[in-house]
Design an enzyme around this catalytic site. Structure first.
Site, PDB file in Angstrom:
ATOM      1  N   ASN A 295     -17.415  31.615 -23.050  1.00 55.45           N
ATOM      2  CA  ASN A 295     -17.245  30.757 -23.302  1.00 55.45           C
ATOM      3  C   ASN A 295     -17.799  29.445 -22.243  1.00 55.45           C
ATOM      4  OD1 ASN A 295     -15.107  31.454 -25.727  1.00 55.45           O
ATOM      5  ND2 ASN A 295     -13.237  31.120 -23.600  1.00 55.45           N
TER       6      ASN A 295
ATOM      7  N   TYR B 170     -10.689  42.553 -29.712  1.00 57.15           N
ATOM      8  CA  TYR B 170     -12.225  42.550 -30.241  1.00 57.15           C
ATOM      9  C   TYR B 170     -13.080  43.849 -30.965  1.00 57.15           C
ATOM     10  CZ  TYR B 170     -13.012  37.884 -27.208  1.00 57.15           C
ATOM     11  OH  TYR B 170     -13.333  37.242 -27.243  1.00 57.15           O
TER      12      TYR B 170
ATOM     13  N   HIS C 165     -13.372  30.857 -33.344  1.00 62.94           N
ATOM     14  CA  HIS C 165     -14.473  31.075 -32.768  1.00 62.94           C
ATOM     15  C   HIS C 165     -15.329  31.651 -34.537  1.00 62.94           C
ATOM     16  CE1 HIS C 165     -15.278  31.247 -28.627  1.00 62.94           C
ATOM     17  NE2 HIS C 165     -13.855  32.020 -29.225  1.00 62.94           N
TER      18      HIS C 165
END
Length: 851
Positions: A288, A502, A215
């Site tokens: 997404n 993350y 990303h």
């Protein structure tokens, strides 16, 4: 929030000499020397010691900032004495931890976490770091306001006082229980799911003091989310507290595989991440534009990313899955079959971020005020509908304007055409999910809308572009673990791993555990915790307490308690599972082994033109694969999805015979709940019929009918579109009446692929001139080949014919081709707009292209 004054605060006698004075004087003198040095010794030896209240009054005065040294020293001595005595009194006011017993299960029953014990001091000097905090300057500003953590001002905005405040996570989420990690049973193992523990420990681990891996290329926008339906029966989450409530959001759209400098219109999954700045902390819905994923377990996430990234020996190809390593991994990982169908569909080449769906991918839980849970999947649906690019068009766009999606989003918002999305949810119970032939914890599966219909609960409007790309779009940090009370996780193994990954990624990328202090990441909710130090810490913390429980800061910040803090859903394993399975294991449920049923469902649900596009995408991608065995393995996998698809792709790859189907890990479901789901087709959501921010080319040359052009131009503007006069060169052309008409952009600078529709020039002279211009002919050819709407004045038929288009007005059957008599062009504007709203005329597409 309940607070109390400590009764010990008034324990000294009015005469000034408390019980045990001799002992306390020694301690007081020692404390004053350590805290203030020589100034404490300025106190006359025989001076009468005043009461705590009297000395507290001095603390509120200006004695310690006096220009007179004697006054200053006397005031300092009084304040330090008051601070010491008050600290002792405050600590004595909490002789024990009254909540300690509640930390342990009673008769086999775990107790709800109570609000942490805390008291407020009579004198704020008691909890302060220093008595000099009243001394202000243009840089220092004033001292911290009690119990606040302001977000603006000079250095004052970084001053934090946690008095009277509950402990929160770095995202401002109240912490119900700061005593225990989340465990599988009272004596069971600690769970990776415990994001509060991991945040706390990770911050501690990094207290002593890069481009995204995936990303990397993104575009962002600010906006708001508005709740439109009351779902408080399902969740206590702040954004849904009441109908009409608006919550600020920041959204980042992105590609996945490409580096930061790659092109926008590549075939790839698109990220659709939304940060809700709620009044109970930040909630990140990190999704997404495709509702499923390649893998089922986070253990495989590094593998799929390594496979799709440029091959490490020569760092090619950039932002493309059309290479050996990706398809080698895919063909050996049949659980990815469903995702591959989506990736090879037109979903992977969206027309714009404004016409792209978003999905939370995983199954989450909604938790209501009573603690009851409902399983949920999140969907974002664009009001403008779901639209795509043609592959040939996308390839050309990447050369003409690699910032195509980024530019489209920026210009739409800047021009007032604010993108809008509906937040829709699918909800279902554990019992319903258990009865389905697929497992809702499997990220390679979706829940068909026929089983759980979409329910619209809110809308999101993006109405502000960022001021600073790096400071906002590049530094924004999304983490799946950022949830608020009312939202909780399930045991989806991919989600569980993302919750760790993350956070860990942001620590490295943004320079340490304090990335939440970057303005774009900072919550609007107050943050109060004991996480200090570390790289890039901006807070100037008041007081010496950085732990809990404590008495020296009155117990603050204290745990919020179960009633108002985040509490993980108390999931109970089914008795059958608990007895049939060992406590710890590395395995997947049986339903995870069905790799092809939903891939078949997706392909069967596509329209014929979409199925053709999937076959074409596979042909292109696999043609780039250099190893024949990998190509054969992919076709063998396709045979488990659809025989005709496998045969078409095999033939296009030059295979004389199809390989045997890959052996399935488990036979597909013979009678699935849903065999065809029209909602899975991209064409199922055409949008609201508007043409907001669509780019329309009006070809112009000398001799055009200026009045007709102007009428169509204005009609398009009124409809919210962005028309442009497109010519051979800048300047102006002469209309048939002799009036100049401006050329806004040239065909060379803005080729056909950048426009959604075209109007050919009204006027035989202009059409004849353009028919001899190769760029103009190519412009019309590509508009036609890419199935876009064309408004053709009869006089411009020569240009259409020069482009190789043989369709005549009387042929009909092509809704994207609108002919108009020369004197009726202006009147055709409304019909032209209606046909633009259809997006494409896929009926026109042929293989190979005839134009």
């Amino acid at each position: 929030m309940a607070t109390k004054k400590t009764p010990a605060a008034k324990s000294p006698t009015e005469s000034g000499e408390p019980t045990g004075a001799a002992t306390k004087k020694t301690a007081t003198t020692s404390a004053k020397q350590s805290m203030s040095g020589p100034a404490a010794e300025a106190k006359p030896a025989q001076r009468t010691r005043r009461s705590l209240l009297e000395r507290a009054a001095t603390a509120l005065g200006s004695g310690t900032s006096s220009d007179n040294a004697a006054v200053r020293n006397l005031a300092a001595a009084d304040r330090l004495e008051a601070k010491y005595d008050g600290t002792e009194a405050l600590s004595a006011g909490m002789p024990h931890n009254p909540n300690k017993a509640a930390e342990y299960a009673q008769a086999g029953q775990a107790m709800p976490a109570p609000e942490g014990a805390h008291v407020m001091p009579d004198n704020l000097d008691i909890t302060g770091s220093t008595i000099t905090e009243d001394n202000t300057s243009a840089k220092n500003g004033s001292k911290a306001d009690p119990g606040t953590n302001p977000n603006n001002g000079p250095l004052q905005r970084h001053r934090i006082d946690s008095g009277g405040r509950a402990i929160t996570t770095n995202q401002g989420v109240p912490v119900a229980d700061n005593q225990h990690s989340l465990r599988l049973g009272e004596r069971g193992p600690t769970l990776l799911e415990d994001f509060i523990l991991r945040e706390k420990i990770t911050h501690f681990d990094h207290e002593r003091i890069p481009e995204r891996v995936v990303h990397a290329r993104g575009s962002g926008a600010h906006g708001y989310f508005e709740c439109t339906e009351d779902i408080t029966a399902l969740t206590r989450a702040a954004p849904f507290a009441k109908v009409g409530k608006k919550t600020p959001v920041f959204v980042r759209f992105s590609t996945v595989a490409g580096e930061r400098g790659s092109a926008d219109a590549v075939r790839d999954v698109r990220g659709f991440a939304v940060k809700f700045y709620t009044d109970e902390g930040n909630w990140d819905l990190v999704g997404n534009n495709i509702p499923v994923f390649f893998i089922q377990d986070a253990m495989k996430f590094p593998d799929v990313v390594h496979a799709v990234k440029p091959e490490p020996h020569h760092a090619m190809p950039q932002a493309s899955s059309a290479h050996d390593t990706f398809w080698d991994f895919i063909s050996l990982s049949p659980e990815s079959a469903h995702m591959v169908m989506w990736q090879m569909s037109d979903r992977a080449i969206p027309r714009s971020y404004r016409t792209m769906q978003g999905f939370g991918v995983h199954t989450f839980r909604l938790i209501n005020a009573e603690g009851a849970a409902t399983l949920v999947k999140f969907h974002w649906t664009p009001v403008l509908g779901t639209h795509s690019l043609d592959w040939d068009e996308a390839v050309k766009i990447n050369g003409a304007d690699p910032d195509f999606h980024r530019r489209d989003l920026w210009e739409a918002i800047e021009g007032g055409a604010f993108p809008e999305y509906l937040l829709q949810i699918q909800t279902f119970t554990e019992e319903q999910a258990a009865g389905w032939s697929f497992d809702v914890l499997d990220a390679t599966k979706l829940v068909p809308e026929e089983l759980a219909p979409l329910r619209t609960v809110g809308r999101m409007v993006l109405d502000r572009n960022p001021d600073y790309f790096f400071g906002e779009t590049e530094q924004v940090a999304f983490c799946t673990q950022h949830v608020v009370p009312g939202i909780d996780f399930t045991n989806d193994p991919l989600l569980q791993g993302r919750n760790f990954s993350y956070l860990d990624t942001q620590i490295t990328r943004l320079g340490g555990p304090n990335f939440h202090l970057i303005p774009i990441n900072a919550p609007v909710a107050q943050v109060h915790n004991n996480q200090r130090d570390g790289f890039h810490q901006h807070g100037i913390f008041r007081g010496r307490v950085s732990y809990e429980p404590n008495s020296l800061a009155g117990g603050c910040p204290h745990q919020a308690g179960a009633a108002s803090g985040f509490t993980s859903y108390a999931e109970r394993l089914l008795a059958q599972q608990a007895t049939a399975e060992p406590t710890k294991l590395r395995a997947k449920p049986e339903k995870f082994a069905d790799h092809y049923t939903q891939a078949r469902l997706f392909y069967a649900s596509q329209t014929p033109v979409e199925q053709y596009h999937i076959a074409r995408a596979l042909r292109f991608e696999l043609t780039r694969v250099q190893t024949p065995a990998i190509r054969e393995r992919v076709v063998a996998m396709l045979r488990n999805i659809d025989e005709n698809l496998a045969a078409t792709v095999g033939q296009d790859l030059g295979m004389t015979a199809l390989p045997d189907p890959l052996p399935p890990a488990r036979p597909p479901v013979e009678s699935p709940e849903v065999a065809v789901s029209p909602a899975l087709s991209l064409l199922a959501r055409p949008g609201d019929g508007s043409i907001l921010a669509r780019r329309i080319a009006l070809l112009v040359g000398d001799g055009v009918d200026g009045a007709a052009l102007e009428a169509v131009y204005q009609a398009l503007v009124q409809a919210g579109a962005v028309p442009r006069y497109v010519g051979a060169k800048l300047g102006s052309v002469q209309s048939s009446t002799g009036d100049p008409l401006p050329v806004e952009v040239t065909m060379e600078a803005a080729p056909s692929v950048l426009f959604d529709a075209v109007m050919l020039p009204p006027g035989a002279g202009a059409a004849a001139t353009m028919a001899a211009d190769g760029l103009a002919v190519e412009f019309v050819q590509q508009q036609y080949r890419h199935c876009k709407p064309l408004l053709v004045p009869i006089a411009a038929a020569t240009l259409l014919q020069a482009a190789g288009v043989t369709t005549l007005p009387e042929d009909g059957g092509d809704p994207g081709l609108l002919f108009a008599a020369d004197d009726q062009v202006a009147g055709a504007a409304d019909e032209f707009i209606r046909r633009i709203a259809l997006h494409r005329a896929w009926q026109r597409q042929t293989e190979p292209p005839m134009v």
